[in-house]
Design a protein around this motif. Structure first.
Motif, PDB file in Angstrom:
ATOM      1  N   PRO A   1      14.946   6.209 -10.234  1.00  0.00           N
ATOM      2  CA  PRO A   1      14.936   7.552  -9.635  1.00  0.00           C
ATOM      3  C   PRO A   1      15.698   8.562 -10.492  1.00  0.00           C
ATOM      4  N   THR A   2      15.247   9.814 -10.466  1.00  0.00           N
ATOM      5  CA  THR A   2      15.864  10.872 -11.258  1.00  0.00           C
ATOM      6  C   THR A   2      17.321  11.093 -10.878  1.00  0.00           C
ATOM      7  N   SER A   3      17.625  11.035  -9.575  1.00  0.00           N
ATOM      8  CA  SER A   3      19.001  11.259  -9.127  1.00  0.00           C
ATOM      9  C   SER A   3      19.946  10.189  -9.654  1.00  0.00           C
ATOM     10  N   LEU A   4      19.472   8.947  -9.713  1.00  0.00           N
ATOM     11  CA  LEU A   4      20.290   7.867 -10.264  1.00  0.00           C
ATOM     12  C   LEU A   4      20.544   8.094 -11.743  1.00  0.00           C
ATOM     13  N   LEU A   5      19.496   8.441 -12.482  1.00  0.00           N
ATOM     14  CA  LEU A   5      19.656   8.700 -13.911  1.00  0.00           C
ATOM     15  C   LEU A   5      20.599   9.877 -14.144  1.00  0.00           C
ATOM     16  N   GLY A   6      20.492  10.921 -13.304  1.00  0.00           N
ATOM     17  CA  GLY A   6      21.382  12.063 -13.433  1.00  0.00           C
ATOM     18  C   GLY A   6      22.827  11.684 -13.205  1.00  0.00           C
ATOM     19  N   PHE A   7      23.079  10.840 -12.213  1.00  0.00           N
ATOM     20  CA  PHE A   7      24.450  10.389 -11.933  1.00  0.00           C
ATOM     21  C   PHE A   7      25.004   9.587 -13.112  1.00  0.00           C
ATOM     22  N   LEU A   8      24.186   8.695 -13.663  1.00  0.00           N
ATOM     23  CA  LEU A   8      24.629   7.883 -14.808  1.00  0.00           C
ATOM     24  C   LEU A   8      24.895   8.757 -16.035  1.00  0.00           C
ATOM     25  N   VAL A   9      24.047   9.750 -16.262  1.00  0.00           N
ATOM     26  CA  VAL A   9      24.248  10.651 -17.411  1.00  0.00           C
ATOM     27  C   VAL A   9      25.526  11.449 -17.238  1.00  0.00           C
ATOM     28  N   LEU A  10      25.777  11.959 -16.037  1.00  0.00           N
ATOM     29  CA  LEU A  10      27.007  12.724 -15.797  1.00  0.00           C
ATOM     30  C   LEU A  10      28.239  11.858 -16.000  1.00  0.00           C
ATOM     31  N   ALA A  11      28.189  10.608 -15.504  1.00  0.00           N
ATOM     32  CA  ALA A  11      29.323   9.705 -15.696  1.00  0.00           C
ATOM     33  C   ALA A  11      29.570   9.435 -17.182  1.00  0.00           C
ATOM     34  N   LEU A  12      28.490   9.379 -17.961  1.00  0.00           N
ATOM     35  CA  LEU A  12      28.637   9.148 -19.396  1.00  0.00           C
ATOM     36  C   LEU A  12      29.234  10.357 -20.108  1.00  0.00           C
ATOM     37  N   ILE A  13      28.719  11.537 -19.827  1.00  0.00           N
ATOM     38  CA  ILE A  13      29.214  12.713 -20.554  1.00  0.00           C
ATOM     39  C   ILE A  13      30.610  13.129 -20.085  1.00  0.00           C
ATOM     40  N   SER A  14      31.089  12.551 -18.972  1.00  0.00           N
ATOM     41  CA  SER A  14      32.469  12.832 -18.559  1.00  0.00           C
ATOM     42  C   SER A  14      33.475  12.293 -19.558  1.00  0.00           C
ATOM     43  N   VAL A  15      32.991  11.466 -20.495  1.00  0.00           N
ATOM     44  CA  VAL A  15      33.878  10.980 -21.561  1.00  0.00           C
ATOM     45  C   VAL A  15      34.401  12.140 -22.404  1.00  0.00           C
TER      46      VAL A  15
ATOM     47  N   LEU B   1      29.363  14.756  -6.899  1.00  0.00           N
ATOM     48  CA  LEU B   1      29.218  14.516  -5.468  1.00  0.00           C
ATOM     49  C   LEU B   1      27.841  14.949  -4.975  1.00  0.00           C
ATOM     50  N   VAL B   2      27.356  16.093  -5.455  1.00  0.00           N
ATOM     51  CA  VAL B   2      26.023  16.555  -5.057  1.00  0.00           C
ATOM     52  C   VAL B   2      24.957  15.549  -5.500  1.00  0.00           C
ATOM     53  N   LEU B   3      25.058  15.073  -6.732  1.00  0.00           N
ATOM     54  CA  LEU B   3      24.098  14.074  -7.219  1.00  0.00           C
ATOM     55  C   LEU B   3      24.161  12.798  -6.390  1.00  0.00           C
ATOM     56  N   PHE B   4      25.361  12.377  -6.054  1.00  0.00           N
ATOM     57  CA  PHE B   4      25.558  11.159  -5.260  1.00  0.00           C
ATOM     58  C   PHE B   4      24.956  11.324  -3.872  1.00  0.00           C
ATOM     59  N   LEU B   5      25.202  12.473  -3.236  1.00  0.00           N
ATOM     60  CA  LEU B   5      24.668  12.723  -1.903  1.00  0.00           C
ATOM     61  C   LEU B   5      23.148  12.848  -1.922  1.00  0.00           C
ATOM     62  N   VAL B   6      22.615  13.511  -2.942  1.00  0.00           N
ATOM     63  CA  VAL B   6      21.157  13.634  -3.059  1.00  0.00           C
ATOM     64  C   VAL B   6      20.523  12.266  -3.257  1.00  0.00           C
ATOM     65  N   MET B   7      21.126  11.457  -4.126  1.00  0.00           N
ATOM     66  CA  MET B   7      20.599  10.120  -4.400  1.00  0.00           C
ATOM     67  C   MET B   7      20.524   9.291  -3.118  1.00  0.00           C
ATOM     68  N   GLY B   8      21.619   9.257  -2.366  1.00  0.00           N
ATOM     69  CA  GLY B   8      21.630   8.471  -1.141  1.00  0.00           C
ATOM     70  C   GLY B   8      20.834   9.104  -0.020  1.00  0.00           C
ATOM     71  N   GLY B   9      20.944  10.433   0.142  1.00  0.00           N
ATOM     72  CA  GLY B   9      20.254  11.109   1.231  1.00  0.00           C
ATOM     73  C   GLY B   9      18.749  11.039   1.118  1.00  0.00           C
ATOM     74  N   VAL B  10      18.227  11.298  -0.073  1.00  0.00           N
ATOM     75  CA  VAL B  10      16.781  11.233  -0.283  1.00  0.00           C
ATOM     76  C   VAL B  10      16.276   9.806  -0.063  1.00  0.00           C
ATOM     77  N   ALA B  11      17.056   8.822  -0.513  1.00  0.00           N
ATOM     78  CA  ALA B  11      16.647   7.425  -0.328  1.00  0.00           C
ATOM     79  C   ALA B  11      16.602   7.058   1.154  1.00  0.00           C
ATOM     80  N   ILE B  12      17.564   7.536   1.934  1.00  0.00           N
ATOM     81  CA  ILE B  12      17.560   7.253   3.375  1.00  0.00           C
ATOM     82  C   ILE B  12      16.321   7.848   4.035  1.00  0.00           C
TER      83      ILE B  12
END
Length: 435
Positions: free
Chosen positions: A72-86, A345-356
């Motif tokens: 899912p796009t939201s999951l990929l977005g969350f992973l990319v954000l976590a990576l660039i937080s470096v 947080l928005v990406l995390f909520l979108v990822m979980g909310g849309v999946a629900i």
């Protein structure tokens, strides 16, 4: 060339997929035990090997997979954000290591989601948790009754004889309670789909309920109540006539909104009823302190670390100010907010909310009860995330990614693109898909 073809055939085989799924799930749910008995390096090596094997399996099956629907796009977005937080973290090596861990568990979950269907996944999780809960009970009996001594190397305190709290092989009573609730959901789905016999089903549910009770975790009552309410609501929707189903959905949504408002208004009475005042007070102090630090970096956060790293800012400083030793924010949403800011947080909520929403819609029109597993587990993760950060690491993250992927496979904009290319119609029609 023959050897290469044999290897590809092995990686693409159903037998290897089943063995991989059971091994990967066992490693994820036993992560605390592996780390306690061996080391964090050993656990990292196991996860790395499983992730590499997962990539090899996906490559071997590339002809039957769609790159567009891989994740899912939201999951990929969350992973990319976590990576660039470096780029703005206080310790780039720790952030990169934590991100690689997150990526490893993500690959494992994505692999399982593509090589096993929903029923096969439920059965694999059920088999895994049956053995691990049985092992937990056996060790608690040995420690608390037969030998009457704690197993410090396993994190078991041996309190079974005095009524708990017990931890099993999962490290804390709250984690055991969380795993037990997930297990009971899975066991009931297995039972209803006749994947296991009546006797095994009854014993499995009893095992999960017993361990949940003796975990003495205050969050178990909340999780059990949430699962009970959601199960009732989903049952009502599934049995409603198709023509009235949307009306029933909106009515239930309004009731849920009203119930949440009432629960918030009566939160102090509920906390006293659950006898969780001290636990909640500790959490409230921690969350208020976290918000003070979030105010300094509201958009990007302090960088991805997952579980709080020792000696890293601001985690050590928060514990110093509170005179405590928290290893997380005791809330997945606050942890994401602290580490990845409002964007995360928005990406995390979108990822979980849309999946629900997606999984709920699928479960409401599909006749087989197995489709109820995904929304029930997602809501359990969402509720538990208000009290713990289990969802962001290990088995919790694997379950989240697996459910998000499963939900996206049934209702996604990607299906419309695939439909345009293949000429198929991916929508769920009540008259056709309930059977």
């Amino acid at each position: 060339m023959t050897t290469r073809r044999q290897l590809v055939a092995l990686l693409a085989s159903a037998e290897f997929a089943r063995a991989y799924t059971l091994t990967a799930l066992a490693a994820a749910f036993m992560s605390f035990l592996i780390e306690q008995l061996m080391s964090r390096v050993t656990l990292a090596t196991i996860i790395t090997a499983l992730a590499a094997a997962g990539v090899a399996m996906l490559l071997a099956r590339r002809e039957e997979l769609s790159l567009l629907r891989l994740a899912p796009t939201s999951l990929l977005g969350f992973l990319v954000l976590a990576l660039i937080s470096v780029l703005w973290t206080s310790d780039r090596s720790d952030t990169l290591t934590s991100w690689l861990t997150l990526l490893g568990y993500s690959i494992i979950a994505i692999t399982i989601g593509h090589v096993r269907d929903t029923l096969q996944t439920v059965r694999a999780i059920g088999d895994t948790l049956r053995w691990l809960l049985a092992l937990s009970l056996a060790l608690e009996i040995m420690s608390g009754i037969l030998l009457d001594m704690p197993f410090k190397a396993l994190g078991i305190e041996g309190n079974l004889a005095v009524g708990g709290p017990i931890q099993g092989i999962f490290g804390t009573r709250n984690m055991l309670g969380f795993i037990a609730v997930i297990a009971m959901i899975t066991f009931v789905i297995e039972w209803r789909t006749q994947s296991i016999g009546r006797l095994v089903g009854a014993l499995s549910v009893s095992l999960g309920a017993f361990l949940a009770l003796f975990s003495a975790s205050p969050t178990v009552l909340v999780l059990a109540a949430a699962v009970g309410v959601v199960t009732t609501a989903l049952t009502i929707v599934r049995h409603a006539p198709p023509a009235r189903r949307n009306t029933v959905q909106w009515m239930l949504g309004a009731l849920v909104a009203g119930a949440l408002g009432l629960a918030f208004a009566l939160r102090h009475q509920i906390i006293r009823l659950l006898d969780a005042g001290s636990d909640f007070s500790t959490r409230a102090d921690l969350w208020n302190m976290i918000l003070d630090f979030v105010a300094q970096r509201p958009v990007t956060g302090y960088g991805w670390f997952g579980p709080w790293a020792r000696g890293e800012f601001p985690f050590t400083y928060i514990n110093f100010l509170l005179a405590d030793h928290h290893q997380s924010a005791l809330n997945a949403y606050f942890d994401v907010l602290l580490q990845l800011g409002w964007i995360g947080l928005v990406l995390f909520l979108v990822m979980g909310g849309v999946a629900i929403v997606r999984s709920w819609l699928v479960a409401s029109v599909r006749r087989s009860v197995v489709y109820a597993w995904t929304p029930l587990v997602l809501i359990t993760l969402a509720v538990d995330s208000m009290f713990e950060s289990f969802t962001l690491t290990g088995a919790g993250w694997v379950l989240l990614v697996l459910c998000v992927l499963r939900a996206g496979q049934s209702r996604s904009w990607r299906e419309n693109i695939d439909a345009a290319q293949t000429g198929t119609i991916p929508t769920l029609r009540p008259g056709r898909d309930e059977g």
